[in-house]
Write a protein that holds these residues in place. Sequence first.
Motif, mmCIF file in Angstrom:
data_model
loop_
_atom_site.group_PDB
_atom_site.id
_atom_site.type_symbol
_atom_site.label_atom_id
_atom_site.label_comp_id
_atom_site.label_asym_id
_atom_site.label_seq_id
_atom_site.Cartn_x
_atom_site.Cartn_y
_atom_site.Cartn_z
ATOM 1 N N TRP A 103 -5.261 22.854 -8.382
ATOM 2 C CA TRP A 103 -6.319 21.956 -8.848
ATOM 3 C C TRP A 103 -5.735 20.779 -9.629
ATOM 4 N N ILE A 104 -4.731 21.047 -10.445
ATOM 5 C CA ILE A 104 -4.089 19.960 -11.211
ATOM 6 C C ILE A 104 -3.451 18.953 -10.260
ATOM 7 N N CYS A 105 -2.733 19.460 -9.255
ATOM 8 C CA CYS A 105 -2.071 18.567 -8.292
ATOM 9 C C CYS A 105 -3.089 17.796 -7.462
ATOM 10 N N LEU A 106 -4.207 18.430 -7.150
ATOM 11 C CA LEU A 106 -5.273 17.722 -6.431
ATOM 12 C C LEU A 106 -5.836 16.579 -7.275
ATOM 13 N N ALA A 107 -5.954 16.809 -8.574
ATOM 14 C CA ALA A 107 -6.448 15.753 -9.470
ATOM 15 C C ALA A 107 -5.471 14.568 -9.477
ATOM 16 N N PHE A 108 -4.181 14.883 -9.576
ATOM 17 C CA PHE A 108 -3.168 13.818 -9.530
ATOM 18 C C PHE A 108 -3.234 13.070 -8.198
ATOM 19 N N LEU A 109 -3.447 13.820 -7.129
ATOM 20 C CA LEU A 109 -3.514 13.218 -5.799
ATOM 21 C C LEU A 109 -4.740 12.311 -5.671
ATOM 22 N N GLY A 110 -5.841 12.706 -6.316
ATOM 23 C CA GLY A 110 -7.031 11.859 -6.317
ATOM 24 C C GLY A 110 -6.798 10.551 -7.053
ATOM 25 N N VAL A 111 -6.132 10.632 -8.201
ATOM 26 C CA VAL A 111 -5.799 9.433 -8.975
ATOM 27 C C VAL A 111 -4.888 8.534 -8.146
ATOM 28 N N TYR A 112 -3.902 9.136 -7.488
ATOM 29 C CA TYR A 112 -2.958 8.377 -6.656
ATOM 30 C C TYR A 112 -3.696 7.649 -5.535
ATOM 31 N N THR A 113 -4.608 8.333 -4.867
ATOM 32 C CA THR A 113 -5.347 7.730 -3.748
ATOM 33 C C THR A 113 -6.185 6.551 -4.215
ATOM 34 N N LEU A 114 -6.860 6.703 -5.350
ATOM 35 C CA LEU A 114 -7.659 5.603 -5.894
ATOM 36 C C LEU A 114 -6.782 4.407 -6.249
ATOM 37 N N TYR A 115 -5.615 4.687 -6.839
ATOM 38 C CA TYR A 115 -4.702 3.610 -7.220
ATOM 39 C C TYR A 115 -4.148 2.889 -5.992
ATOM 40 N N MET A 116 -4.006 3.635 -4.893
ATOM 41 C CA MET A 116 -3.393 3.085 -3.686
ATOM 42 C C MET A 116 -4.348 2.267 -2.825
ATOM 43 N N VAL A 117 -5.623 2.254 -3.160
ATOM 44 C CA VAL A 117 -6.621 1.594 -2.312
ATOM 45 C C VAL A 117 -6.250 0.148 -2.016
ATOM 46 N N THR A 118 -5.676 -0.549 -2.979
ATOM 47 C CA THR A 118 -5.351 -1.973 -2.798
ATOM 48 C C THR A 118 -3.902 -2.197 -2.364
ATOM 49 N N LYS A 119 -3.148 -1.139 -2.132
ATOM 50 C CA LYS A 119 -1.722 -1.258 -1.803
ATOM 51 C C LYS A 119 -1.511 -1.300 -0.296
ATOM 52 N N ILE A 120 -0.572 -2.120 0.135
ATOM 53 C CA ILE A 120 -0.347 -2.337 1.563
ATOM 54 C C ILE A 120 0.227 -1.104 2.252
ATOM 55 N N HIS A 121 0.884 -0.222 1.502
ATOM 56 C CA HIS A 121 1.512 0.945 2.135
ATOM 57 C C HIS A 121 0.622 2.186 2.115
ATOM 58 N N LEU A 122 -0.660 2.008 1.837
ATOM 59 C CA LEU A 122 -1.577 3.149 1.815
ATOM 60 C C LEU A 122 -1.599 3.870 3.171
ATOM 61 N N LEU A 123 -1.683 3.111 4.259
ATOM 62 C CA LEU A 123 -1.835 3.727 5.578
ATOM 63 C C LEU A 123 -0.645 4.590 5.975
ATOM 64 N N ILE A 124 0.576 4.188 5.574
ATOM 65 C CA ILE A 124 1.732 4.972 6.023
ATOM 66 C C ILE A 124 1.909 6.252 5.211
ATOM 67 N N VAL A 125 1.330 6.307 4.007
ATOM 68 C CA VAL A 125 1.405 7.548 3.223
ATOM 69 C C VAL A 125 0.142 8.395 3.384
ATOM 70 N N LEU A 126 -0.897 7.818 3.985
ATOM 71 C CA LEU A 126 -2.174 8.517 4.100
ATOM 72 C C LEU A 126 -2.067 9.855 4.839
ATOM 73 N N PRO A 127 -1.286 9.955 5.936
ATOM 74 C CA PRO A 127 -1.151 11.275 6.580
ATOM 75 C C PRO A 127 -0.595 12.343 5.639
#
Length: 368
Positions: free
Chosen positions: A326-350
């Motif tokens: 659950w803790i790691c999922l929370a970190f992953l959620g924060v990371y995903t939100l932060y990445m929304v405006t980043k150009i490399h979001l699509l290559i890390v999305l998988p």
Amino acid sequence: MLKKITFFLCLVYFNSSFSQQSPITENTKVSILTVDVADESHTLYGHTALRIQDPTTNIDLIYNYGMFDFRTENFILKFVKGDMQYYAAAYPYADFEYSYQLENRSVYEQVLNISLAEKQTLFEKLSISMYSADRFYTYKFIDRNCTTKVIDIVNEVLQNKPIKNTLHQKESYREVLYPYAKNHFYMQLGINIIFGARVDNKAETLFLPLDLMEVLNNTSYQNKPLVSKTTTNFKANRTTSFSFLDSVYSLLIVLLFFVILNKKTTNIFYFSVLGLVGLLFSAIGLYSFHRELLWNYNVLLFNPLFLFLVFFIIRNNTKWVKKISWICLAFLGVYTLYMVTKIHLLIVLPIVIATSILLLRLALKKTN
């Protein structure tokens, strides 16, 4: 030791005497050379060098600020740390072009439209620097490389430093760099996950060879174009072919394998790899002088906490496996939100999706 000192003094004397003879003539051409990109990591962004050619005195020299020695002790560690010493060297142009013909890389030349006095001053500065401490410099990916060194020494000679960054007014360094690895998926992925927050800043520094070439073609100096002539000295014949192994599809298959199999052993392997990568990023952030590697938010995806998760999976401690998941999922959620405006979001999305699925399964797993 005495022989080395004597040899060094002879070089200095020769250089000083040569400069005093004022070898620059009206026929002298001063050029900036741009070498096109290639497929290896150290050739991915091209190269910049200076050329001074004078048929009257049979001078045709390259001044190359991109020299380094793979045989340097602890080469990889020094490069990662950011205290790797690069150096400048002067040698015949024919050798320079031939080396890039062998690598099948195009070579472009831009002749500078500057005065005879400026050519002389530049030549003397270059000649002196070859036999002084200025020859060596600590390489920095953005701030100090073969391109920035050429810009600096040319701007020192010309009035009002005319070579300025007029490109990428709204783009970040990451957005500028991103297209260069478009045909190399795993190299593009690796570059973007190892770079930290600094490359998301506005691209203020002119540091890439092909960008410098474009800027020079649009730069004026003393009410005239700075470049009087642009030529292609060697045109490479490069072809790009699709590689399934070096594509997002191969990554999707690997990730799908872990998601579908969903075994204890595969989960241990998967999270061990991600955790170790995150641990490496954290160590590099503390160890390296490269500003580009600091404050790497990608550790939220490659989370060192995964190593603790692995420990509790091995120990069959379901309670702590669920908590850390659950803790790691929370970190992953924060990371995903932060990445929304980043150009490399699509290559890390998988990786984000696969990791989320595996963590969610562990977090929701029923306690025996």
